[in-house]
Structures are given as C-alpha cells and as structure tokens.
Design an enzyme around this catalytic site. Structure first.
Site, PDB file in Angstrom:
ATOM      1  N   GLU A  11       0.949  -1.366  -0.322  1.00  0.00           N
ATOM      2  CA  GLU A  11      -0.168   0.051   0.477  1.00  0.00           C
ATOM      3  C   GLU A  11       0.839   1.014  -0.373  1.00  0.00           C
ATOM      4  O   GLU A  11       0.425   2.236  -0.032  1.00  0.00           O
ATOM      5  CB  GLU A  11      -0.696  -0.358   0.858  1.00  0.00           C
ATOM      6  CG  GLU A  11      -1.913  -1.097   1.321  1.00  0.00           C
ATOM      7  CD  GLU A  11      -2.489  -1.060   2.629  1.00  0.00           C
ATOM      8  OE1 GLU A  11      -4.067  -1.617   2.259  1.00  0.00           O
ATOM      9  OE2 GLU A  11      -1.680  -1.091   3.470  1.00  0.00           O
ATOM     10  N   GLY A  77     -12.075  -4.377   2.436  1.00  0.00           N
ATOM     11  CA  GLY A  77     -13.452  -5.968   2.291  1.00  0.00           C
ATOM     12  C   GLY A  77     -14.252  -4.955   2.323  1.00  0.00           C
ATOM     13  O   GLY A  77     -14.500  -4.144   2.692  1.00  0.00           O
ATOM     14  N   ILE A 155     -12.579  -9.226   8.776  1.00  0.00           N
ATOM     15  CA  ILE A 155     -14.256  -9.738   8.831  1.00  0.00           C
ATOM     16  C   ILE A 155     -14.066 -10.691   7.467  1.00  0.00           C
ATOM     17  O   ILE A 155     -13.366 -10.034   6.291  1.00  0.00           O
ATOM     18  CB  ILE A 155     -14.864  -8.404   8.212  1.00  0.00           C
ATOM     19  CG1 ILE A 155     -15.284  -7.226   9.272  1.00  0.00           C
ATOM     20  CG2 ILE A 155     -16.526  -8.571   8.395  1.00  0.00           C
ATOM     21  CD1 ILE A 155     -14.520  -8.322  11.061  1.00  0.00           C
ATOM     22  N   MET A 175      -9.051  -1.683   8.652  1.00  0.00           N
ATOM     23  CA  MET A 175      -8.811  -2.499  10.371  1.00  0.00           C
ATOM     24  C   MET A 175      -7.546  -1.315  10.834  1.00  0.00           C
ATOM     25  O   MET A 175      -7.050  -1.259  11.660  1.00  0.00           O
ATOM     26  CB  MET A 175      -7.213  -3.738  10.415  1.00  0.00           C
ATOM     27  CG  MET A 175      -8.024  -4.542   9.338  1.00  0.00           C
ATOM     28  SD  MET A 175      -7.203  -6.451   9.710  1.00  0.00           S
ATOM     29  CE  MET A 175      -6.824  -6.788  11.776  1.00  0.00           C
ATOM     30  N   GLU A 176      -7.592   0.433   9.517  1.00  0.00           N
ATOM     31  CA  GLU A 176      -6.817   1.754  10.376  1.00  0.00           C
ATOM     32  C   GLU A 176      -7.738   2.472  10.237  1.00  0.00           C
ATOM     33  O   GLU A 176      -7.424   3.819  11.261  1.00  0.00           O
ATOM     34  CB  GLU A 176      -5.711   0.968   9.475  1.00  0.00           C
ATOM     35  CG  GLU A 176      -4.517  -0.022   9.498  1.00  0.00           C
ATOM     36  CD  GLU A 176      -5.225  -0.699   8.832  1.00  0.00           C
ATOM     37  OE1 GLU A 176      -4.308  -2.672   9.211  1.00  0.00           O
ATOM     38  OE2 GLU A 176      -5.665  -1.287   7.859  1.00  0.00           O
ATOM     39  N   ASP A 199     -11.291  -7.838  -1.539  1.00  0.00           N
ATOM     40  CA  ASP A 199     -12.041  -9.368  -0.951  1.00  0.00           C
ATOM     41  C   ASP A 199     -13.650  -9.018  -1.321  1.00  0.00           C
ATOM     42  O   ASP A 199     -14.578  -7.691  -0.123  1.00  0.00           O
ATOM     43  CB  ASP A 199     -11.491  -9.561  -0.061  1.00  0.00           C
ATOM     44  CG  ASP A 199     -11.533  -9.315   1.348  1.00  0.00           C
ATOM     45  OD1 ASP A 199     -10.155  -8.575   0.708  1.00  0.00           O
ATOM     46  OD2 ASP A 199     -12.437  -8.774   2.242  1.00  0.00           O
TER      47      ASP A 199
END
Length: 235
Positions: A11, A77, A155, A175-176, A199
């Site tokens: 990233e 996701g 998830i 997650m951030e 995803d």
C-alpha cells in the site's frame, strides 16, 4: 505537507518509489519517508496492520512532521452488494465497529474522546471531493462514497459483512481508518480514507480472494493518490 499512511508494503512502496529528495526517520519502529511526490511535500508511513499501530503512526506523524492533512490509503473488504472487487470506496465518515460498551447504555461503536462522545467521525469533505476528482481524472468510474468500518478483525463471511452494513451503513471494512480518524479528530487535522476492494460479498473464499486481488487493489489505491496529488496546486 500531505501525510499518507498505509498498513502494508503493497500500500505504500509504490508511492515511496515515486518520491524524490527523500530522507527517512524511524520513530518507535515505524519508518517515515519524507520527500517530494510530484510537486508536493509528503511524508509516507507504513504503520503495520491494526488500530493501535495506525494510531501510533498518525499521532507521531502529526507531532513530528506537522502535516496539513492525512490520507489513509490501501485495500479493504466489501460490506455491501454495491462494492465489488476492484471498486473504490472513499469514506465520508469512519466508525470503529469493535468498540462496544452497549451494556452501559452506549451506542455500538461509540467512542469516548477527550471532549466528546462520538460514533461517526466525519472525513474532510474537501479531501473526499478531491479524491473523487482524482478517480475521475484517471477514468476510474467504479467508486462510491460512504461509511467505512474499522476493527481489529479480518471480516470473513457474508453474514458478518452484512451485519456491518446493517448496523453502520458500511460500504467497506478494514483495520486502520477509524483509529487514524480518531487521532485526526482530536488533533483537528483534516483526514480522508480511501479503500480499494480486495475481497467481496461473494461465495468465494475470502482469504483466497484477498490473496488473489490484494496487490492489484493496492496498485489502484496508489494510482488514485498519485492522481490526487497531481491535481492539487503545486507547493
């Protein structure tokens, strides 16, 4: 100066490789690359996965480098049937879905900040609009603006993904972003969150999708950030 934070090498390295006049500083284990990206002063950090790592990097970046804005970029996701693999989600606000003090009468996701309680942390409208323009500039039509949900969980499974959509209206999970948003909120720094979907809500195995599409999804997020900077007035 523009601050850019991603969790992983895929990233951030593509951006760092485009930078000129660079130097690095390592603080608390996180490497901050300072230099020019296009015609702009930037600092880029790979924070590591998860909310605490992201918060440490964001607070350190603010105290050490004084960015005028922070963009959290990378992959995420899908939590909506509207967002498929390769789509881009630009957050208009972020929530932390794993914050749960509902037993005390609070709302799901409600945060106790120093001066307020809040569930939805709004992103900078100026930055959100600019990221949309950056998508348009490179011909990326598959973008959508809406809530992004953050938690210290990968998830997996359509039921869990749909729960985040139903509870928070989330279009993507990661997650951030929510913790970076919290740090920016208390420091009064404009921020934005950009996620390219790796995803999705499909019948395919989520881990397999992630492994297959995470690299190309990350490349798209890098392309959009590069476009964003190219559209900003030089300074």
């Amino acid at each position: 100066m523009t601050g850019i934070i991603g969790a992983m090498d895929i990233e951030t390295q593509g951006l760092i490789q485009k930078m000129t006049d660079t130097h690095t500083e390592e603080i608390s284990g996180t490497v901050y690359t300072v230099g020019r990206l296009g015609n702009h002063d930037c600092v880029v950090a790979k924070c590591g996965i998860g909310k605490v790592n992201a918060a440490i990097a964001a607070q350190t970046m603010i105290l050490r480098f004084s960015p005028d804005r922070i963009i959290n970029t990378g992959i995420g996701g899908s939590t909506s049937k509207k967002t498929h693999i390769g789509y881009v989600v630009i957050a208009d606000h972020v929530v932390q879905h794993d914050m749960d003090t509902t037993i005390l009468g609070d709302l799901r996701g409600e945060l106790y900040l120093p001066k307020e309680k809040i569930v939805r942390i709004p992103c900078s409208k100026e930055l959100t609009d600019a990221l949309q323009s950056a998508c348009e500039a490179i011909g990326e039509k598959n973008y959508i603006v809406g809530p992004v949900a953050t938690g210290d969980q990968f998830i997996s499974g359509n039921d869990k993904r749909m729960m985040l959509n139903q509870q928070f209206g989330a279009l993507a999970c990661e997650m951030e972003g929510g913790s970076i948003g919290q740090v920016c909120r208390v420091n009064q720094i404009p921020f934005a969150v950009l996620r390219s979907i790796s995803d999705s809500m499909s019948e395919e195995d989520d881990a397999v999708e992630y492994a297959t599409f995470s690299k190309t999804a990350a490349e798209k997020s890098i392309e959009i950030i590069t476009s964003y900077l190219s559209l900003r007035p030089a300074h």
